[in-house]
Design a protein around this motif. Structure first.
Motif, PDB file in Angstrom:
ATOM      1  N   ASN A 131      40.883  36.304  54.712  1.00 24.02           N
ATOM      2  CA  ASN A 131      40.001  35.717  53.710  1.00 24.02           C
ATOM      3  C   ASN A 131      40.250  36.290  52.319  1.00 24.02           C
ATOM      4  O   ASN A 131      39.580  37.243  51.913  1.00 24.02           O
ATOM      5  CB  ASN A 131      38.527  35.983  54.067  1.00 24.02           C
ATOM      6  CG  ASN A 131      38.139  35.514  55.442  1.00 24.02           C
ATOM      7  OD1 ASN A 131      38.979  35.261  56.295  1.00 24.02           O
ATOM      8  ND2 ASN A 131      36.844  35.395  55.670  1.00 24.02           N
ATOM      9  N   PRO A 132      41.207  35.765  51.570  1.00 21.55           N
ATOM     10  CA  PRO A 132      41.347  36.186  50.175  1.00 21.55           C
ATOM     11  C   PRO A 132      40.143  35.712  49.360  1.00 21.55           C
ATOM     12  O   PRO A 132      39.701  34.568  49.526  1.00 21.55           O
ATOM     13  CB  PRO A 132      42.641  35.499  49.708  1.00 21.55           C
ATOM     14  CG  PRO A 132      43.026  34.548  50.760  1.00 21.55           C
ATOM     15  CD  PRO A 132      42.199  34.768  51.973  1.00 21.55           C
ATOM     16  N   SER A 133      39.609  36.593  48.526  1.00 23.65           N
ATOM     17  CA  SER A 133      38.337  36.284  47.851  1.00 23.65           C
ATOM     18  C   SER A 133      38.332  36.801  46.417  1.00 23.65           C
ATOM     19  O   SER A 133      39.078  37.712  46.062  1.00 23.65           O
ATOM     20  CB  SER A 133      37.163  36.957  48.574  1.00 23.65           C
ATOM     21  OG  SER A 133      37.426  37.151  49.925  1.00 23.65           O
ATOM     22  N   PHE A 134      37.420  36.233  45.636  1.00 28.47           N
ATOM     23  CA  PHE A 134      37.199  36.713  44.279  1.00 28.47           C
ATOM     24  C   PHE A 134      35.711  36.706  43.978  1.00 28.47           C
ATOM     25  O   PHE A 134      35.013  35.734  44.269  1.00 28.47           O
ATOM     26  CB  PHE A 134      37.943  35.840  43.258  1.00 28.47           C
ATOM     27  CG  PHE A 134      37.832  36.356  41.847  1.00 28.47           C
ATOM     28  CD1 PHE A 134      38.545  37.490  41.459  1.00 28.47           C
ATOM     29  CD2 PHE A 134      37.015  35.733  40.926  1.00 28.47           C
ATOM     30  CE1 PHE A 134      38.449  37.989  40.156  1.00 28.47           C
ATOM     31  CE2 PHE A 134      36.900  36.232  39.621  1.00 28.47           C
ATOM     32  CZ  PHE A 134      37.627  37.354  39.240  1.00 28.47           C
ATOM     33  N   LEU A 135      35.240  37.833  43.422  1.00 29.00           N
ATOM     34  CA  LEU A 135      33.829  37.946  43.071  1.00 29.00           C
ATOM     35  C   LEU A 135      33.720  38.099  41.562  1.00 29.00           C
ATOM     36  O   LEU A 135      34.376  38.959  40.963  1.00 29.00           O
ATOM     37  CB  LEU A 135      33.207  39.163  43.773  1.00 29.00           C
ATOM     38  CG  LEU A 135      31.764  39.499  43.409  1.00 29.00           C
ATOM     39  CD1 LEU A 135      30.809  38.401  43.889  1.00 29.00           C
ATOM     40  CD2 LEU A 135      31.356  40.841  44.006  1.00 29.00           C
ATOM     41  N   ALA A 136      32.894  37.253  40.925  1.00 28.73           N
ATOM     42  CA  ALA A 136      32.682  37.324  39.479  1.00 28.73           C
ATOM     43  C   ALA A 136      31.260  37.783  39.218  1.00 28.73           C
ATOM     44  O   ALA A 136      30.309  37.092  39.569  1.00 28.73           O
ATOM     45  CB  ALA A 136      32.942  35.959  38.842  1.00 28.73           C
ATOM     46  N   ARG A 137      31.141  39.002  38.653  1.00 29.00           N
ATOM     47  CA  ARG A 137      29.802  39.530  38.337  1.00 29.00           C
ATOM     48  C   ARG A 137      29.627  39.521  36.824  1.00 29.00           C
ATOM     49  O   ARG A 137      30.604  39.620  36.075  1.00 29.00           O
ATOM     50  CB  ARG A 137      29.671  40.966  38.847  1.00 29.00           C
ATOM     51  CG  ARG A 137      29.875  41.091  40.341  1.00 29.00           C
ATOM     52  CD  ARG A 137      29.818  42.538  40.786  1.00 29.00           C
ATOM     53  NE  ARG A 137      30.989  43.293  40.354  1.00 29.00           N
ATOM     54  CZ  ARG A 137      31.107  44.617  40.495  1.00 29.00           C
ATOM     55  NH1 ARG A 137      30.123  45.320  41.024  1.00 29.00           N
ATOM     56  NH2 ARG A 137      32.192  45.235  40.090  1.00 29.00           N
ATOM     57  N   SER A 138      28.368  39.455  36.348  1.00 33.36           N
ATOM     58  CA  SER A 138      28.151  39.493  34.899  1.00 33.36           C
ATOM     59  C   SER A 138      27.776  40.906  34.479  1.00 33.36           C
ATOM     60  O   SER A 138      27.880  41.265  33.314  1.00 33.36           O
ATOM     61  CB  SER A 138      27.026  38.548  34.488  1.00 33.36           C
ATOM     62  OG  SER A 138      26.883  37.531  35.408  1.00 33.36           O
ATOM     63  N   GLN A 139      27.328  41.704  35.437  1.00 34.96           N
ATOM     64  CA  GLN A 139      26.803  43.020  35.087  1.00 34.96           C
ATOM     65  C   GLN A 139      27.330  44.041  36.095  1.00 34.96           C
ATOM     66  O   GLN A 139      27.282  43.795  37.296  1.00 34.96           O
ATOM     67  CB  GLN A 139      25.264  42.955  35.167  1.00 34.96           C
ATOM     68  CG  GLN A 139      24.573  44.149  34.616  1.00 34.96           C
ATOM     69  CD  GLN A 139      24.525  44.112  33.086  1.00 34.96           C
ATOM     70  OE1 GLN A 139      25.473  43.720  32.426  1.00 34.96           O
ATOM     71  NE2 GLN A 139      23.412  44.521  32.537  1.00 34.96           N
ATOM     72  N   VAL A 140      27.869  45.153  35.615  1.00 32.71           N
ATOM     73  CA  VAL A 140      28.283  46.199  36.545  1.00 32.71           C
ATOM     74  C   VAL A 140      27.553  47.488  36.198  1.00 32.71           C
ATOM     75  O   VAL A 140      27.282  47.765  35.026  1.00 32.71           O
ATOM     76  CB  VAL A 140      29.815  46.424  36.510  1.00 32.71           C
ATOM     77  CG1 VAL A 140      30.538  45.252  37.123  1.00 32.71           C
ATOM     78  CG2 VAL A 140      30.310  46.649  35.095  1.00 32.71           C
TER      79      VAL A 140
ATOM     80  N   ASN B 230      33.081  51.751  33.874  1.00 30.92           N
ATOM     81  CA  ASN B 230      34.522  51.633  34.114  1.00 30.92           C
ATOM     82  C   ASN B 230      34.864  50.538  35.127  1.00 30.92           C
ATOM     83  O   ASN B 230      36.023  50.196  35.312  1.00 30.92           O
ATOM     84  CB  ASN B 230      35.088  52.950  34.641  1.00 30.92           C
ATOM     85  CG  ASN B 230      35.043  54.027  33.569  1.00 30.92           C
ATOM     86  OD1 ASN B 230      35.178  53.716  32.383  1.00 30.92           O
ATOM     87  ND2 ASN B 230      34.830  55.248  33.979  1.00 30.92           N
ATOM     88  N   ASP B 231      33.852  50.048  35.832  1.00 32.64           N
ATOM     89  CA  ASP B 231      34.108  49.063  36.886  1.00 32.64           C
ATOM     90  C   ASP B 231      34.465  47.707  36.283  1.00 32.64           C
ATOM     91  O   ASP B 231      34.124  47.426  35.128  1.00 32.64           O
ATOM     92  CB  ASP B 231      32.869  48.930  37.788  1.00 32.64           C
ATOM     93  CG  ASP B 231      33.216  48.388  39.160  1.00 32.64           C
ATOM     94  OD1 ASP B 231      34.388  48.037  39.394  1.00 32.64           O
ATOM     95  OD2 ASP B 231      32.299  48.311  40.001  1.00 32.64           O
ATOM     96  N   LYS B 232      35.152  46.904  37.065  1.00 31.08           N
ATOM     97  CA  LYS B 232      35.526  45.569  36.586  1.00 31.08           C
ATOM     98  C   LYS B 232      34.478  44.545  37.006  1.00 31.08           C
ATOM     99  O   LYS B 232      33.882  44.661  38.067  1.00 31.08           O
ATOM    100  CB  LYS B 232      36.886  45.173  37.187  1.00 31.08           C
ATOM    101  CG  LYS B 232      38.035  45.963  36.608  1.00 31.08           C
ATOM    102  CD  LYS B 232      39.286  45.122  36.604  1.00 31.08           C
ATOM    103  CE  LYS B 232      40.237  45.504  37.691  1.00 31.08           C
ATOM    104  NZ  LYS B 232      41.431  44.732  37.788  1.00 31.08           N
ATOM    105  N   GLU B 233      34.300  43.554  36.155  1.00 29.54           N
ATOM    106  CA  GLU B 233      33.332  42.508  36.511  1.00 29.54           C
ATOM    107  C   GLU B 233      33.897  41.568  37.562  1.00 29.54           C
ATOM    108  O   GLU B 233      33.181  41.062  38.404  1.00 29.54           O
ATOM    109  CB  GLU B 233      32.927  41.740  35.257  1.00 29.54           C
ATOM    110  CG  GLU B 233      32.081  42.611  34.336  1.00 29.54           C
ATOM    111  CD  GLU B 233      31.683  41.913  33.060  1.00 29.54           C
ATOM    112  OE1 GLU B 233      32.265  40.856  32.752  1.00 29.54           O
ATOM    113  OE2 GLU B 233      30.775  42.425  32.387  1.00 29.54           O
ATOM    114  N   GLY B 234      35.193  41.325  37.489  1.00 33.42           N
ATOM    115  CA  GLY B 234      35.825  40.454  38.491  1.00 33.42           C
ATOM    116  C   GLY B 234      36.554  41.293  39.520  1.00 33.42           C
ATOM    117  O   GLY B 234      37.334  42.175  39.171  1.00 33.42           O
ATOM    118  N   LEU B 235      36.275  41.056  40.794  1.00 33.51           N
ATOM    119  CA  LEU B 235      36.897  41.863  41.852  1.00 33.51           C
ATOM    120  C   LEU B 235      37.646  40.959  42.828  1.00 33.51           C
ATOM    121  O   LEU B 235      37.107  39.943  43.284  1.00 33.51           O
ATOM    122  CB  LEU B 235      35.831  42.619  42.636  1.00 33.51           C
ATOM    123  CG  LEU B 235      35.126  43.803  41.991  1.00 33.51           C
ATOM    124  CD1 LEU B 235      34.118  44.370  42.977  1.00 33.51           C
ATOM    125  CD2 LEU B 235      36.131  44.868  41.570  1.00 33.51           C
TER     126      LEU B 235
END
Lengths: 303, 182
Positions: A182-191, A195-200
């Protein structure tokens, strides 16, 4: 020359008239089209991840998911009856099959008082000959509704929303073994960590080993830390791993699981798993689904 | 042997072989198989129109076969359970019958009651059965209709005790096949 001709015609005609019930049956059988491979997994969900399966047309699936507290370590042990006193997450949801291929669903998760909206579409289905895999698309949006823990945690309403997209590639290798990627992508607006990325990006993998007709071993793993996510974060995150058993009885599917992820929805457990299997952070959990048929009876051609 | 004699032989041979073939074999790949389970809680019905069959009207030989996963149910989940839990269609993909019509004496445009004796095989188990049927010949079409019962236990199709109110132990099977001359 002529004798050879006549002989061969006799031979051919004998061969043709030797066409009997059995050989004609074989010919008819070979004309049939290759079959769809069904039931790669018993349920649309494995331990933590989604499978390629969808809810059937006009079925309404009611979901209850539960994650207890840490079995061991600082927060577990006999004080919490090995985590059973604690509920880190509780999920209630309804998924409905618009067609056999398309499912929509809503749910609510206790963690962060989150509302979930999901859609799932079966794009390709494995065939007995030809197509080697099934492919299903999954999308989910989460809306966190809890109050802010500190001021300006969510400056805008949209900061509470995250979107998740996944391609589920599954193959039933035999009636007892199925595997999926299951290749996936998560888009967050707030972390929470600057240092963390919003898109994982994440890569899920899962499998089922069917032991009897109604009883299977299931496991899945999601690789997210170490897959482009910064490693110098203030908080230590772990990759979610779940192992369980799955029992099917008619319209119910039960799964009894152990996992380090405290949360149930992808939008939450993929980025936020801070527990590890090594230091007692593993927990017991279960999921129950019950299918209700809510459509009219399908008309069957009877003459 | 001169050229003409050769062609004459050729013609006769082809005619004879065609004739042999044409008069005896009837086939279909769209036979309809329907089954019905009547139980206290629910009645379950499923059908397939993908049965294949060949009938030899000279000898009375008949072969019939239907793939288990071609049966359509009212509820899709029921269909999955039928294949996965009861018939185990990946292990045993088809139900088949091979046998002989015992009292075949068919005339055009009449209906004859016949008795078919043979072996019915499904779920990996083969059993000798006698199946009553009606046979009717209309020009080039041969129509076979039959209704018979199948006991799940005979074929080791296990119904959990919890579900005996949902699934009958004796299943009624209705069969309709329209054969064309092959």
């Amino acid at each position: 020359m002529n004798k050879i001709l006549i002989f061969s015609i006799f031979l051919i005609s004998t061969l043709t008239s030797a066409q009997d019930v059995d050989s004609l049956m074989n010919a008819l059988e070979n004309d049939a089209r290759p079959d769809l491979v069904i039931a790669t997994f018993k349920s649309p969900k494995l331990v933590l991840l989604q499978t390629n399966e969808t809810v059937k047309k006009n079925d309404l699936a009611f979901w209850v998911g539960h994650r207890f507290g840490d079995i061991g370590g600082e927060f577990g042990g006999s004080h919490t009856l090995f985590g059973l006193d604690v509920a880190t997450d509780l999920y209630l949801g309804f998924d409905y099959g618009i067609t056999d291929e398309l499912t929509i669903g809503v749910g609510r998760s206790k963690a962060d008082e989150t509302y979930n909206f999901l859609a799932k579409y079966k794009l390709l289905q494995q065939l007995e000959e030809g197509m080697p895999v099934s492919v299903t698309l999954f999308g989910q949006s989460s809306w966190i509704t809890r109050e802010e823990f500190q001021n300006n945690e969510f400056p805008n309403q949209t900061d509470r929303i995250s979107h998740f997209a996944q391609i589920i590639i599954a193959r039933k290798f035999s009636s007892s073994f199925s595997f999926m990627l299951n290749p996936s992508f998560l888009a967050r607006s707030q972390v929470s960590d600057p240092n963390d990325k919003e898109g994982l990006f994440a890569l899920g993998m899962g499998g089922r080993l069917k032991l009897t007709k109604r009883f299977s071993l299931i496991a899945d793993y999601t690789w997210v830390n170490g897959l482009g996510r910064p490693s110098d974060l203030d908080t230590k995150y772990y990759n979610p791993l779940g192992i369980g058993i799955e029992i099917e009885t008619g319209g119910h599917v039960f799964s009894l699981n152990f996992q380090n992820a405290p949360f149930i929805t992808e939008n939450n457990f993929i980025p936020n798993t801070q527990k590890s299997w090594e230091d007692g952070g593993v927990r017991f959990g279960f999921a129950i689904s019950r299918n209700f048929y809510v459509g009219k009876k399908r008309t069957i051609n009877t003459n | 042997m001169n050229q003409e004699t050769t062609y004459f032989f050729l013609f006769i041979t082809l005619l004879a072989s065609n004739f042999c073939l044409a008069q005896e074999l009837y086939s279909t790949s769209s036979a309809q198989v329907e089954f019905f389970s009547e139980a206290p809680i629910e009645n379950i019905k499923a059908d397939s129109n993908k049965g294949i069959s060949v009938l030899n009207l000279d000898t009375g030989e008949i072969a019939f076969q239907v793939k288990i996963n071609t049966f359509q149910f009212e509820k899709a989940l029921m269909q999955e359970h039928f294949n996965e839990n009861y018939m185990e269609s990946e292990k045993f993909p088809k139900a088949s019958f091979k046998g002989k019509i015992t009292n075949l004496d068919i005339q055009q445009n009449t209906t004859q009651d016949v008795l078919i004796k043979g072996d019915l095989r499904m779920h990996g188990i083969s059993r000798s059965v006698e199946i009553p049927a009606k046979l009717q010949l209309r020009d080039e079409t041969l129509i076979l209709e039959s209704t018979f019962n199948v006991a799940c236990e005979d074929y080791e199709i296990k119904i959990p005790k919890l579900l005996w109110k949902n699934i009958a132990e004796i299943i009624q099977v209705d069969l309709t096949a329209n054969y064309k001359k092959y």
